[in-house]
Design a protein around this motif. Structure first.
Motif, PDB file in Angstrom:
ATOM      1  N   MET A  81       0.842  -1.200   0.000  1.00  0.00           N
ATOM      2  CA  MET A  81       0.000   0.000   0.000  1.00  0.00           C
ATOM      3  C   MET A  81       0.875   1.247   0.000  1.00  0.00           C
ATOM      4  SD  MET A  81      -3.190  -0.974   0.008  1.00  0.00           S
ATOM      5  CE  MET A  81      -4.065   0.436   0.618  1.00  0.00           C
ATOM      6  N   VAL A  82       1.282   1.678  -1.189  1.00  0.00           N
ATOM      7  CA  VAL A  82       2.087   2.884  -1.297  1.00  0.00           C
ATOM      8  C   VAL A  82       1.391   3.884  -2.204  1.00  0.00           C
ATOM      9  CG1 VAL A  82       4.285   1.722  -0.859  1.00  0.00           C
ATOM     10  CG2 VAL A  82       3.472   2.003  -3.207  1.00  0.00           C
ATOM     11  N   VAL A  83       1.780   5.115  -2.035  1.00  0.00           N
ATOM     12  CA  VAL A  83       1.297   6.222  -2.847  1.00  0.00           C
ATOM     13  C   VAL A  83       2.525   6.838  -3.495  1.00  0.00           C
ATOM     14  CG1 VAL A  83       0.280   8.538  -2.665  1.00  0.00           C
ATOM     15  CG2 VAL A  83      -0.709   6.642  -1.373  1.00  0.00           C
ATOM     16  N   LYS A  84       2.385   7.310  -4.716  1.00  0.00           N
ATOM     17  CA  LYS A  84       3.497   7.961  -5.412  1.00  0.00           C
ATOM     18  C   LYS A  84       3.525   9.446  -5.053  1.00  0.00           C
ATOM     19  CE  LYS A  84       4.737   4.329  -7.732  1.00  0.00           C
ATOM     20  NZ  LYS A  84       5.971   3.639  -7.397  1.00  0.00           N
ATOM     21  N   GLN A  85       4.692   9.912  -4.646  1.00  0.00           N
ATOM     22  CA  GLN A  85       4.901  11.322  -4.333  1.00  0.00           C
ATOM     23  C   GLN A  85       5.888  11.908  -5.339  1.00  0.00           C
ATOM     24  OE1 GLN A  85       6.133  13.166  -0.289  1.00  0.00           O
ATOM     25  NE2 GLN A  85       8.009  12.767  -1.434  1.00  0.00           N
ATOM     26  N   LEU A  86       5.571  13.091  -5.830  1.00  0.00           N
ATOM     27  CA  LEU A  86       6.480  13.806  -6.710  1.00  0.00           C
ATOM     28  C   LEU A  86       7.228  14.846  -5.902  1.00  0.00           C
ATOM     29  CD1 LEU A  86       4.105  14.486  -9.723  1.00  0.00           C
ATOM     30  CD2 LEU A  86       5.701  12.595  -9.431  1.00  0.00           C
TER      31      LEU A  86
END
Length: 143
Positions: free
Chosen positions: A4-9
């Protein structure tokens, strides 16, 4: 359990007036919705960290416009809305010796602006269709 990861810019920008506005404008024109953000700065440059609905599209769009962009995996947590909720979650990770490098919030439409002239900014925003939030408003959230 799925990862469960989210992509961060992370967008690296010169610490100059209008640079954050430029990045957010480019994303808006590309149809990318910002779900959360954080800005940190030094005297010369800033790092705009963003969580968006279309991370790959956002990265590619900003890179085409000449910005240096990095994409990383981060964790997003739906915190319990009560005193100590954040502390409880952070303690789980930090007590195991995992370093927490930074934390910021997402999705809520309340944002904080730290500006050079608070009174002037309030005057400018007061004539626009912008809902200003008071300390009492914040205290009443969730009641």
């Amino acid at each position: 359990m799925d990862r469960m990861v989210v992509k961060q810019l992370s967008v690296f920008i010169a610490n100059e007036s209008g640079r954050v506005s430029e990045v957010t404008g480019i994303l808006g024109e590309a149809g990318v919705n910002i779900r959360g953000f954080s800005v940190s700065d030094t005297a010369d440059y800033g790092i705009l960290r963003l969580v968006v609905d279309k991370p790959e599209e956002a990265r590619d769009t900003l890179a085409r416009d000449g910005f240096t962009v990095r994409m990383d995996d981060v964790i997003c947590i739906d915190l319990p809305d009560r005193p100590g909720g954040l502390a409880e979650v952070l303690k789980i990770v930090s007590s195991a010796g995992v370093n927490i490098e930074y934390v910021y919030s997402l999705v809520a439409t309340f944002v904080v602006l730290n500006v050079g002239d608070v009174d002037r900014a309030l005057h400018l925003l007061g004539d626009r269709p912008v809902k200003l939030v008071s300390q009492d408003d914040l205290s009443a959230v969730g009641e």
